[in-house]
Design a protein around this motif. Structure first.
Motif: not given
Length: 71
Positions: A55-71, A13-21
């Motif tokens: 696969h090993r990727e090198e990704i800018y932190g702006d394009y990553l988000r932490v997955v929250e664990a559901k309790s 959301k809010g990044t260029w990745l939305e074009a290939d969501k």
């Protein structure tokens, strides 16, 4: 920002990745470490769609988000 071993996914959301969501959604990986020579770039083992291996990727932190664990 991130810690080794944290579960992450693409921040779409809010990044260029939305074009290939459809491609980037529901892809998960885990953080290995931050790049020593390029701060803000993270080395991540990411599972790609249609692949049964990580696969090993090198990704800018702006394009990553932490997955929250559901309790």
């Amino acid at each position: 920002m991130f810690k080794p071993g944290q579960l992450v996914t693409w921040k779409i959301k809010g990044t260029w990745l939305e074009a290939d969501k459809v491609f980037y959604s529901k892809m998960y990986g885990y953080v290995l470490h931050e790049d020593e020579s390029d701060p803000g770039v993270w080395h991540v083992m990411m599972m790609r769609k249609g692949s049964d291996t990580l696969h090993r990727e090198e990704i800018y932190g702006d394009y990553l988000r932490v997955v929250e664990a559901k309790s």
